[in-house]
Design a protein around this motif. Structure first.
Motif, PDB file in Angstrom:
ATOM      1  N   LEU A 143      39.298 -89.339   2.751  1.00 11.43           N
ATOM      2  CA  LEU A 143      39.229 -89.920   1.411  1.00 11.43           C
ATOM      3  C   LEU A 143      38.807 -91.384   1.526  1.00 11.43           C
ATOM      4  O   LEU A 143      39.529 -92.203   2.105  1.00 11.43           O
ATOM      5  CB  LEU A 143      40.574 -89.809   0.694  1.00 11.43           C
ATOM      6  CG  LEU A 143      40.665 -90.489  -0.678  1.00 11.43           C
ATOM      7  CD1 LEU A 143      39.576 -89.994  -1.617  1.00 11.43           C
ATOM      8  CD2 LEU A 143      42.047 -90.271  -1.288  1.00 11.43           C
ATOM      9  N   MET A 144      37.654 -91.701   0.984  1.00 15.09           N
ATOM     10  CA  MET A 144      37.122 -93.060   0.995  1.00 15.09           C
ATOM     11  C   MET A 144      37.453 -93.722  -0.346  1.00 15.09           C
ATOM     12  O   MET A 144      36.808 -93.441  -1.365  1.00 15.09           O
ATOM     13  CB  MET A 144      35.608 -93.047   1.211  1.00 15.09           C
ATOM     14  CG  MET A 144      35.176 -92.408   2.522  1.00 15.09           C
ATOM     15  SD  MET A 144      35.627 -93.430   3.959  1.00 15.09           S
ATOM     16  CE  MET A 144      34.660 -92.624   5.252  1.00 15.09           C
ATOM     17  N   LYS A 145      38.452 -94.579  -0.333  1.00 15.11           N
ATOM     18  CA  LYS A 145      38.932 -95.201  -1.565  1.00 15.11           C
ATOM     19  C   LYS A 145      38.115 -96.456  -1.871  1.00 15.11           C
ATOM     20  O   LYS A 145      38.376 -97.527  -1.323  1.00 15.11           O
ATOM     21  CB  LYS A 145      40.414 -95.544  -1.445  1.00 15.11           C
ATOM     22  CG  LYS A 145      41.313 -94.330  -1.278  1.00 15.11           C
ATOM     23  CD  LYS A 145      42.784 -94.744  -1.214  1.00 15.11           C
ATOM     24  CE  LYS A 145      43.702 -93.544  -1.104  1.00 15.11           C
ATOM     25  NZ  LYS A 145      45.133 -93.966  -1.065  1.00 15.11           N
ATOM     26  N   GLN A 146      37.143 -96.313  -2.737  1.00 14.07           N
ATOM     27  CA  GLN A 146      36.330 -97.465  -3.129  1.00 14.07           C
ATOM     28  C   GLN A 146      37.230 -98.522  -3.765  1.00 14.07           C
ATOM     29  O   GLN A 146      38.097 -98.208  -4.573  1.00 14.07           O
ATOM     30  CB  GLN A 146      35.243 -97.042  -4.112  1.00 14.07           C
ATOM     31  CG  GLN A 146      34.181 -96.156  -3.483  1.00 14.07           C
ATOM     32  CD  GLN A 146      33.251 -95.562  -4.518  1.00 14.07           C
ATOM     33  OE1 GLN A 146      33.671 -94.881  -5.432  1.00 14.07           O
ATOM     34  NE2 GLN A 146      31.957 -95.821  -4.361  1.00 14.07           N
ATOM     35  N   GLY A 147      37.006 -99.770  -3.390  1.00 13.84           N
ATOM     36  CA  GLY A 147      37.834-100.851  -3.897  1.00 13.84           C
ATOM     37  C   GLY A 147      38.937-101.256  -2.953  1.00 13.84           C
ATOM     38  O   GLY A 147      39.601-102.265  -3.179  1.00 13.84           O
ATOM     39  N   VAL A 148      39.154-100.488  -1.887  1.00 16.70           N
ATOM     40  CA  VAL A 148      40.195-100.787  -0.904  1.00 16.70           C
ATOM     41  C   VAL A 148      39.548-101.463   0.301  1.00 16.70           C
ATOM     42  O   VAL A 148      38.454-101.079   0.740  1.00 16.70           O
ATOM     43  CB  VAL A 148      40.936 -99.506  -0.479  1.00 16.70           C
ATOM     44  CG1 VAL A 148      41.895 -99.785   0.674  1.00 16.70           C
ATOM     45  CG2 VAL A 148      41.697 -98.921  -1.667  1.00 16.70           C
ATOM     46  N   GLU A 149      40.223-102.451   0.837  1.00 16.86           N
ATOM     47  CA  GLU A 149      39.694-103.241   1.942  1.00 16.86           C
ATOM     48  C   GLU A 149      39.250-102.366   3.107  1.00 16.86           C
ATOM     49  O   GLU A 149      39.976-101.481   3.565  1.00 16.86           O
ATOM     50  CB  GLU A 149      40.759-104.229   2.428  1.00 16.86           C
ATOM     51  CG  GLU A 149      40.307-105.104   3.586  1.00 16.86           C
ATOM     52  CD  GLU A 149      41.388-106.079   4.031  1.00 16.86           C
ATOM     53  OE1 GLU A 149      41.316-106.548   5.173  1.00 16.86           O
ATOM     54  OE2 GLU A 149      42.297-106.366   3.228  1.00 16.86           O
ATOM     55  N   GLY A 150      38.031-102.626   3.589  1.00 16.19           N
ATOM     56  CA  GLY A 150      37.534-101.983   4.795  1.00 16.19           C
ATOM     57  C   GLY A 150      36.886-100.633   4.597  1.00 16.19           C
ATOM     58  O   GLY A 150      36.398-100.040   5.562  1.00 16.19           O
ATOM     59  N   VAL A 151      36.873-100.115   3.371  1.00 17.19           N
ATOM     60  CA  VAL A 151      36.258 -98.802   3.142  1.00 17.19           C
ATOM     61  C   VAL A 151      34.739 -98.952   3.168  1.00 17.19           C
ATOM     62  O   VAL A 151      34.179 -99.756   2.424  1.00 17.19           O
ATOM     63  CB  VAL A 151      36.719 -98.205   1.802  1.00 17.19           C
ATOM     64  CG1 VAL A 151      35.930 -96.938   1.477  1.00 17.19           C
ATOM     65  CG2 VAL A 151      38.213 -97.905   1.848  1.00 17.19           C
ATOM     66  N   PRO A 152      34.043 -98.198   4.006  1.00 12.58           N
ATOM     67  CA  PRO A 152      32.588 -98.357   4.122  1.00 12.58           C
ATOM     68  C   PRO A 152      31.847 -97.738   2.947  1.00 12.58           C
ATOM     69  O   PRO A 152      32.375 -96.875   2.242  1.00 12.58           O
ATOM     70  CB  PRO A 152      32.256 -97.605   5.417  1.00 12.58           C
ATOM     71  CG  PRO A 152      33.308 -96.538   5.491  1.00 12.58           C
ATOM     72  CD  PRO A 152      34.565 -97.169   4.941  1.00 12.58           C
ATOM     73  N   SER A 153      30.617 -98.151   2.756  1.00 10.56           N
ATOM     74  CA  SER A 153      29.745 -97.503   1.773  1.00 10.56           C
ATOM     75  C   SER A 153      29.279 -96.170   2.344  1.00 10.56           C
ATOM     76  O   SER A 153      29.399 -95.905   3.554  1.00 10.56           O
ATOM     77  CB  SER A 153      28.541 -98.385   1.479  1.00 10.56           C
ATOM     78  OG  SER A 153      27.745 -98.519   2.651  1.00 10.56           O
ATOM     79  N   ILE A 154      28.727 -95.333   1.485  1.00 12.33           N
ATOM     80  CA  ILE A 154      28.206 -94.042   1.948  1.00 12.33           C
ATOM     81  C   ILE A 154      27.101 -94.260   2.975  1.00 12.33           C
ATOM     82  O   ILE A 154      27.101 -93.652   4.058  1.00 12.33           O
ATOM     83  CB  ILE A 154      27.685 -93.211   0.760  1.00 12.33           C
ATOM     84  CG1 ILE A 154      28.845 -92.811  -0.157  1.00 12.33           C
ATOM     85  CG2 ILE A 154      26.936 -91.975   1.248  1.00 12.33           C
ATOM     86  CD1 ILE A 154      28.410 -92.156  -1.455  1.00 12.33           C
ATOM     87  N   SER A 155      26.164 -95.132   2.645  1.00 13.88           N
ATOM     88  CA  SER A 155      25.039 -95.357   3.563  1.00 13.88           C
ATOM     89  C   SER A 155      25.512 -95.976   4.872  1.00 13.88           C
ATOM     90  O   SER A 155      25.048 -95.594   5.959  1.00 13.88           O
ATOM     91  CB  SER A 155      23.987 -96.249   2.905  1.00 13.88           C
ATOM     92  OG  SER A 155      24.558 -97.464   2.455  1.00 13.88           O
ATOM     93  N   GLY A 156      26.451 -96.932   4.786  1.00 14.50           N
ATOM     94  CA  GLY A 156      26.962 -97.569   5.996  1.00 14.50           C
ATOM     95  C   GLY A 156      27.673 -96.588   6.903  1.00 14.50           C
ATOM     96  O   GLY A 156      27.521 -96.613   8.134  1.00 14.50           O
ATOM     97  N   TRP A 157      28.467 -95.697   6.307  1.00 11.09           N
ATOM     98  CA  TRP A 157      29.205 -94.706   7.096  1.00 11.09           C
ATOM     99  C   TRP A 157      28.241 -93.723   7.764  1.00 11.09           C
ATOM    100  O   TRP A 157      28.402 -93.373   8.932  1.00 11.09           O
ATOM    101  CB  TRP A 157      30.192 -93.965   6.192  1.00 11.09           C
ATOM    102  CG  TRP A 157      31.131 -93.046   6.915  1.00 11.09           C
ATOM    103  CD1 TRP A 157      32.170 -93.396   7.731  1.00 11.09           C
ATOM    104  CD2 TRP A 157      31.124 -91.609   6.875  1.00 11.09           C
ATOM    105  NE1 TRP A 157      32.829 -92.268   8.189  1.00 11.09           N
ATOM    106  CE2 TRP A 157      32.199 -91.159   7.679  1.00 11.09           C
ATOM    107  CE3 TRP A 157      30.334 -90.670   6.238  1.00 11.09           C
ATOM    108  CZ2 TRP A 157      32.495 -89.811   7.848  1.00 11.09           C
ATOM    109  CZ3 TRP A 157      30.612 -89.320   6.402  1.00 11.09           C
ATOM    110  CH2 TRP A 157      31.691 -88.906   7.210  1.00 11.09           C
TER     111      TRP A 157
END
Length: 710
Positions: free
Chosen positions: A138-152
């Motif tokens: 689960l990639m929680k957008q808005g939470v510190e350190g969560v990568p973008s889709i493209s970055g991941w």
């Protein structure tokens, strides 16, 4: 510059720098995330009953990775949207929901050979946690350190020579597609169009049918302008942009443009369609188009068959002059593409919106393509006089329904009768359906008791249902569709004795809610430039909410409508427009304490011109007029925290509720309103107002700024 103004500007700039692409991410450093990070997937954890087993589905889609024409793909992106970039696609188009089990209205799934992840924003973090099985990160957008889709994806695939990422070009807008392609190319990764979508290939036996409902004409009594007048406006707009044609791809735009409504999309009165508007020709592409043209209307307020409304023949063809008639053709992506190519072959420039899908976008030769903001969205958002009157009238009727229901609910809960989220949801729907011109709900009601209220976009189900009691807070976010308007209102209640902390949290939300409603500003500002004002009373106590403050709303159209919005997370969105006269927005701050309670207050407001004491030369000032008229919860207000100005606004608002809604009520419902609209004395105002010291917020802004740059 005043300290307060400087503070808000610094806070906004800090967040903008942290989130230059408007993705809601407040930090640029990535951390490694894994399934084991999720609470429901830790050793010994018991999965909630809402989890969907996706093991077999993932195995099926991975099996197809090697069968993509042109070569195998190593990852597949599954957006939430349909071919028209709808926020709420039909059940037939819930591809991301099918593959992942998470059905919230915002989010993207990505499947790799050995991993799978879902990205979603703060509204859905808790819901996604309880829907995803342990195949998913689960990639929680808005939470510190969560990568973008493209970055991941770059990180996952960078060591695979010739890596390829696949996606359907019909389900992703061209702007996003181009962004991914550019980023991937720098890492030696290719973005691949998969025209035969992989989800479509595996989702067969239990898939809902593609919707194709009767299309009803919307009377000028409710639309305010004929479709011919709207077509003329669109032609003027695209001609001024150097175009000879405009491709209409969004379903709310075709519904608005042709003054027609249907029910292909749950809660949204749309029909699956494309349209092409040229200087002397208009084409509309529909599923089952012959049947739709000749079917009798199903709405009692619609008197014309569709072919009569559009001034076309029963088979959809037009006799001369073509410009006074709409040609109706079969909905077929290939046919639409061929017609677009034929226009381009005549050396005509063609305008498509920024959120046109990649398949349509790539059909138009680059030299003739105008890729710009929608030609329709802005004029649709600025309601005409008939629409404005309809919006106010529909909100008054909607308030009657909600007040009658809430009086009954509160009375019976206090008497010890059993009520739950599910029964409340069902009963409120009955009250709305009783109202004149109602055409159903505008979205699935969010009825959250206690801890369920902390799930921002919670939907009550039998598996999650909680009792509504005098011990817990109750958050109710609901709305209706009416021939003359769309409503969306949230109020939070407590039928017992709330804690002092709960009252303070509610009051801080109310303070921000009122501060935004009170704001006057010089015309020309975007919603992102005023959003922080609403958050300031919460920020001073360290409280945050992870969603936007205001969305646009349609007139018997989408409950969420662009192109304006009030949100820190949309600072550089190229489709944004400044706030302008006769746009309607929600004013909805909140606060959510995980596993405890949720608070949200939402009132629809209309932008209008306002007077100011010392107007700057040649400057128009704007402000908000409340349209929703439902009282607030006096049981949760700490009156001594409010300023005199806030109390005056609240008293004036409640007076309007009594004067405009009160005459349509009687008995217990009227007494319920009177009890909740008793004026607050300004003598209760504290001598030491709790508004945040400017220095505190300035430091907060500086810390956010520093953390983003380091």
């Amino acid at each position: 510059m005043a300290w307060g103004t400087l503070t808000i500007l610094l806070a906004t700039v800090a967040l903008a720098l942290c989130d230059p692409l408007g993705q809601g991410v407040l930090h640029v450093r990535h951390r490694r995330l894994a399934v084991e990070d999720r609470p429901n997937c830790k050793p010994g954890a018991t999965p909630p009953p809402t989890v969907v087993d996706t093991t077999a589905r993932l195995a099926e889609i991975r099996r197809l990775f090697g069968e993509v024409p042109g070569g195998a793909v190593h990852a597949y992106i599954v957006p939430n949207e349909d071919a028209h970039q709808s926020e709420y696609p039909s059940n037939f188009d819930q591809r991301r929901g099918y593959i992942s089990g998470f059905t919230g209205s915002a989010g993207t799934a990505v499947v790799l050979a050995n991993d799978a992840a879902v990205w979603t924003d703060g509204r859905y973090h808790d819901e996604a946690e309880d829907a995803l099985d342990c195949n998913w990160i689960l990639m929680k957008q808005g939470v510190e350190g969560v990568p973008s889709i493209s970055g991941w994806l770059v990180d996952q695939l960078k060591n695979i020579p010739g890596a390829r990422v696949g996606a359907s070009p019909f389900l992703m807008n061209a702007r996003t597609w181009t962004s991914y392609s550019t980023i991937f190319a720098k890492a030696g990764i290719s973005m691949v169009e998969v025209n035969d979508d992989l989800i479509d290939q595996i989702w067969t036996s239990d898939r809902p049918p593609q919707p194709s409902t009767t299309i009803n004409a919307l009377s000028i009594e409710y639309a305010g302008k004929t479709w011919e007048e709207k077509i003329s406006d669109v032609r003027d707009k695209f001609a001024s942009n150097g175009a000879g044609a405009y491709i209409v791809t969004s379903l709310d735009e075709t519904a608005w443009l042709f003054n027609a409504r249907a029910s292909d999309i749950t809660y949204n009165p749309f029909f699956i369609s494309y349209a092409i508007v040229e200087t002397s020709r208009v084409r509309l592409y529909l599923l089952d188009h012959i049947t739709k043209l000749t079917t009798n209307p199903t709405d009692i307020n619609s008197t014309a068959k569709l072919h009569e409304h559009l001034k076309t023949s029963t088979n959809g063809s037009c006799s001369s002059p073509v410009s006074s008639c709409v040609e109706v053709l079969a909905y077929n992506a290939a046919a639409v593409s061929e017609d677009i190519k034929a226009i381009a072959n005549n050396n005509v420039s063609i305008w498509v919106s920024l959120y046109c899908n990649q398949a349509i976008y790539s059909t138009i030769p680059e030299a003739q393509r105008i890729h710009d903001k929608s030609a329709i969205a802005l004029m649709k958002s600025q309601k005409n006089a008939v629409e404005r009157a309809g919006m106010q009238a529909s909100h008054i009727r909607d308030a009657v329904a909600l007040i009658k229901f809430m009086e009954k609910l509160e009375r019976e809960v206090k008497a010890g009768q059993y009520w739950s989220e599910v029964t409340a949801d069902a009963d409120l729907k009955k009250y709305r359906l009783e109202q004149n011109l109602n055409r159903g709900l505008s979205f699935g009601s969010i009825a959250g008791s206690g801890s369920n209220g902390a799930i921002i976009h919670y939907s009550p189900t039998n598996a999650t249902d909680k009792q509504i009691t005098t011990s817990d807070m109750f958050l109710l976010d609901s709305g209706g569709q009416y021939l003359d308007g769309t409503t969306d209102v949230t109020r939070t209640f407590h039928f017992g004795v709330p804690s002092d902390y709960q009252k303070e949290c509610y009051t801080r939300v109310l303070m921000g809610h009122i501060d935004l409603a009170l704001l006057k500003w010089p015309k020309g500002l975007y919603g992102r430039e005023i959003d922080a004002i609403t958050r300031a009373p919460l920020w001073e106590a360290g409280l945050i909410y992870l969603h936007g403050t205001g969305h646009g709303i349609g007139a018997y159209l989408s409950v969420h409508e662009g192109p304006g919005r009030i949100s820190l997370s949309h600072d550089l969105n190229p489709s944004d427009e400044v706030l302008d006269e006769y746009m309607f927005f929600s004013d909805e701050p909140g606060y959510y304490e995980k596993d405890q309670f949720g608070i949200r207050l939402e009132t629809i407001v209309m932008v209008e011109k306002v007077n100011v004491t010392y107007p700057f030369p040649d400057t128009v000032y704007l402000g908000f007029r409340p349209i929703t008229l439902v009282p607030y919860e006096p049981n949760l207000i700490k009156k001594e925290m409010l300023s005199a100005k806030q109390i005056k606004w609240l008293n004036d608002y409640h007076k309007r509720v009594e004067q405009e809604v009160g005459p349509k009520l009687s008995g217990a419902a009227l007494q319920w309103v009177k009890a909740r609209t008793t004026p607050i004395s300004t003598q209760t105002v504290s001598s030491a107002q709790p508004h945040a010291p400017a220095l505190l917020l300035t430091v907060l802004s500086a810390v956010l700024w520093w953390s983003c740059l380091h």
